[in-house]
Write a protein that holds these residues in place. Structure first.
Motif, PDB file in Angstrom:
ATOM      1  N   GLN A 115       0.900  -1.282  -0.012  1.00 37.27           N
ATOM      2  CA  GLN A 115      -0.069  -0.045  -0.166  1.00 37.27           C
ATOM      3  C   GLN A 115       0.928   1.279  -0.006  1.00 37.27           C
ATOM      4  O   GLN A 115       0.646   2.263  -0.871  1.00 37.27           O
ATOM      5  CB  GLN A 115      -1.031  -0.040   1.345  1.00 37.27           C
ATOM      6  CG  GLN A 115      -2.075   1.093   1.119  1.00 37.27           C
ATOM      7  CD  GLN A 115      -2.831   1.155   2.472  1.00 37.27           C
ATOM      8  OE1 GLN A 115      -2.984   0.216   3.176  1.00 37.27           O
ATOM      9  NE2 GLN A 115      -3.642   2.149   2.568  1.00 37.27           N
ATOM     10  N   ARG A 116       1.832   1.326   0.679  1.00 37.77           N
ATOM     11  CA  ARG A 116       2.835   2.506   0.840  1.00 37.77           C
ATOM     12  C   ARG A 116       3.569   2.447  -0.234  1.00 37.77           C
ATOM     13  O   ARG A 116       3.851   3.744  -0.809  1.00 37.77           O
ATOM     14  CB  ARG A 116       3.698   2.396   2.079  1.00 37.77           C
ATOM     15  CG  ARG A 116       2.889   2.854   3.613  1.00 37.77           C
ATOM     16  CD  ARG A 116       3.969   2.713   4.607  1.00 37.77           C
ATOM     17  NE  ARG A 116       3.374   3.335   5.867  1.00 37.77           N
ATOM     18  CZ  ARG A 116       4.105   3.111   7.059  1.00 37.77           C
ATOM     19  NH1 ARG A 116       5.214   2.350   7.173  1.00 37.77           N
ATOM     20  NH2 ARG A 116       3.430   3.510   8.033  1.00 37.77           N
ATOM     21  N   ALA A 157       1.506   3.928  -2.983  1.00 41.53           N
ATOM     22  CA  ALA A 157       0.926   5.507  -2.751  1.00 41.53           C
ATOM     23  C   ALA A 157       2.128   6.430  -2.775  1.00 41.53           C
ATOM     24  O   ALA A 157       1.847   7.556  -3.373  1.00 41.53           O
ATOM     25  CB  ALA A 157       0.369   5.355  -0.971  1.00 41.53           C
ATOM     26  N   PHE A 158       3.074   5.763  -2.800  1.00 36.32           N
ATOM     27  CA  PHE A 158       4.367   6.923  -2.801  1.00 36.32           C
ATOM     28  C   PHE A 158       4.494   7.331  -4.283  1.00 36.32           C
ATOM     29  O   PHE A 158       4.618   8.419  -4.603  1.00 36.32           O
ATOM     30  CB  PHE A 158       5.592   6.271  -2.302  1.00 36.32           C
ATOM     31  CG  PHE A 158       7.056   6.944  -2.676  1.00 36.32           C
ATOM     32  CD1 PHE A 158       7.299   7.959  -2.249  1.00 36.32           C
ATOM     33  CD2 PHE A 158       7.987   6.684  -3.688  1.00 36.32           C
ATOM     34  CE1 PHE A 158       8.628   8.629  -2.303  1.00 36.32           C
ATOM     35  CE2 PHE A 158       9.243   7.437  -4.001  1.00 36.32           C
ATOM     36  CZ  PHE A 158       9.269   8.481  -3.197  1.00 36.32           C
ATOM     37  N   ASP A 177       1.475   9.566  -5.289  1.00 36.88           N
ATOM     38  CA  ASP A 177       1.429  11.113  -4.710  1.00 36.88           C
ATOM     39  C   ASP A 177       2.850  10.795  -3.657  1.00 36.88           C
ATOM     40  O   ASP A 177       2.520  10.953  -2.627  1.00 36.88           O
ATOM     41  CB  ASP A 177       0.340  11.208  -4.062  1.00 36.88           C
ATOM     42  CG  ASP A 177       0.045  12.517  -3.325  1.00 36.88           C
ATOM     43  OD1 ASP A 177       1.167  13.293  -3.406  1.00 36.88           O
ATOM     44  OD2 ASP A 177      -0.683  12.947  -3.056  1.00 36.88           O
ATOM     45  N   ARG A 232       2.883  13.611  -0.522  1.00 37.51           N
ATOM     46  CA  ARG A 232       2.023  13.267   0.687  1.00 37.51           C
ATOM     47  C   ARG A 232       2.439  11.787   1.315  1.00 37.51           C
ATOM     48  O   ARG A 232       1.623  11.326   2.472  1.00 37.51           O
ATOM     49  CB  ARG A 232       0.539  13.379   0.376  1.00 37.51           C
ATOM     50  CG  ARG A 232       0.141  14.717   0.059  1.00 37.51           C
ATOM     51  CD  ARG A 232      -1.286  14.720  -0.157  1.00 37.51           C
ATOM     52  NE  ARG A 232      -1.729  16.077  -0.561  1.00 37.51           N
ATOM     53  CZ  ARG A 232      -1.610  16.696  -1.710  1.00 37.51           C
ATOM     54  NH1 ARG A 232      -1.007  16.049  -2.629  1.00 37.51           N
ATOM     55  NH2 ARG A 232      -2.097  18.068  -1.753  1.00 37.51           N
ATOM     56  N   ASN A 233       3.064  10.897   0.649  1.00 37.34           N
ATOM     57  CA  ASN A 233       3.339   9.643   1.104  1.00 37.34           C
ATOM     58  C   ASN A 233       4.902   9.379   1.010  1.00 37.34           C
ATOM     59  O   ASN A 233       5.311   8.506   0.329  1.00 37.34           O
ATOM     60  CB  ASN A 233       2.424   8.675   0.177  1.00 37.34           C
ATOM     61  CG  ASN A 233       1.195   8.845   0.190  1.00 37.34           C
ATOM     62  OD1 ASN A 233       0.553   8.529   1.164  1.00 37.34           O
ATOM     63  ND2 ASN A 233       0.541   9.511  -1.037  1.00 37.34           N
ATOM     64  N   THR A 234       5.463   9.633   2.215  1.00 31.61           N
ATOM     65  CA  THR A 234       6.603   9.400   2.406  1.00 31.61           C
ATOM     66  C   THR A 234       6.988   7.970   2.975  1.00 31.61           C
ATOM     67  O   THR A 234       6.318   7.344   4.023  1.00 31.61           O
ATOM     68  CB  THR A 234       7.270  10.592   3.479  1.00 31.61           C
ATOM     69  OG1 THR A 234       7.083  11.693   3.177  1.00 31.61           O
ATOM     70  CG2 THR A 234       8.798  10.355   3.670  1.00 31.61           C
ATOM     71  N   SER A 294      11.390  13.391   3.646  1.00 33.20           N
ATOM     72  CA  SER A 294      10.119  13.824   2.631  1.00 33.20           C
ATOM     73  C   SER A 294      10.839  14.306   1.452  1.00 33.20           C
ATOM     74  O   SER A 294      11.837  14.919   1.456  1.00 33.20           O
ATOM     75  CB  SER A 294       9.265  14.793   3.414  1.00 33.20           C
ATOM     76  OG  SER A 294       9.688  15.861   3.305  1.00 33.20           O
TER      77      SER A 294
END
Length: 200
Positions: free
Chosen positions: A100-101, A104-105, A108, A111-113, A119
């Protein structure tokens, strides 16, 4: 008006192929060093060498400095982005444990470190600060900056006024060479990209 020319050179092929190297200090392979040496001609244009302190950049920069007598400066601000818990792992490994992470990275990255990572916005500010300091210190010179794909993407995005979300659309292969000219007139700065992934 002063003109400063900066050649951005990404390091060549590196040990740990396929993993997120980030700020881990991997070395160049023999092929990686030859990829970088391929840019060296008889009449080199540079007057100053600046490098990331990580070995995959610094080893070539040190060799070039020894061979040419050019001054060499190590700038920690040009180190690659820190990927935190993802460093030393492949994309496949991360997808299995943190799918998922991972997605997501890339969908976006602002917003997804990644876990424990730097970041993208902090990384961007670090690179731009180092860039601006370099331009002030080495005005009207031709600089070779030996650094990483992530740093080059952010610097190109900065001078081309690209949104931060678009940086991963820029391809920066091993030993990629890009040239930027920066015109300074007091506090006013205008930069243009002359070539990307080119050769001298």
């Amino acid at each position: 008006m002063s003109v400063t020319t900066i050649d951005l050179l990404r390091h060549g092929e590196t040990e740990g192929e396929g993993v997120y190297r980030g700020q881990l200090d991997y070395s160049l392979t023999r092929m990686g060093l030859e990829q970088m040496r391929a840019h060296l001609k008889n009449d080199l244009p540079w007057q100053q060498i600046i490098t990331s302190p990580l070995n995959r950049c610094a080893s070539f920069a040190e060799e070039l400095s020894r061979d040419t007598g050019l001054s060499l400066t190590y700038v920690p601000g040009f180190i690659e982005m820190g990927f935190g818990e993802w460093e030393g792992k492949t994309a496949e490994e991360i997808q299995k444990t943190d799918q998922q992470r991972f997605f997501a990275f890339y969908e976006d990255p602002i917003r997804n470190t990644p876990p424990q990572a730097e970041s993208l916005m902090v990384f961007q500010q670090r690179c731009i600060t180092a860039w601006q300091d370099m331009l002030q210190q080495y005005q009207q010179r031709h600089i070779l900056l030996v650094t990483h794909a992530g740093v080059i993407r952010l610097l190109l995005a900065h001078i081309l006024s690209m949104p931060l979300e678009a940086v991963f659309h820029l391809d920066v292969p091993y030993a990629c060479l890009s040239r930027i000219e920066v015109y300074l007139d007091g506090k006013n700065e205008f930069a243009r990209l002359l070539f990307h992934a080119g050769h001298l």
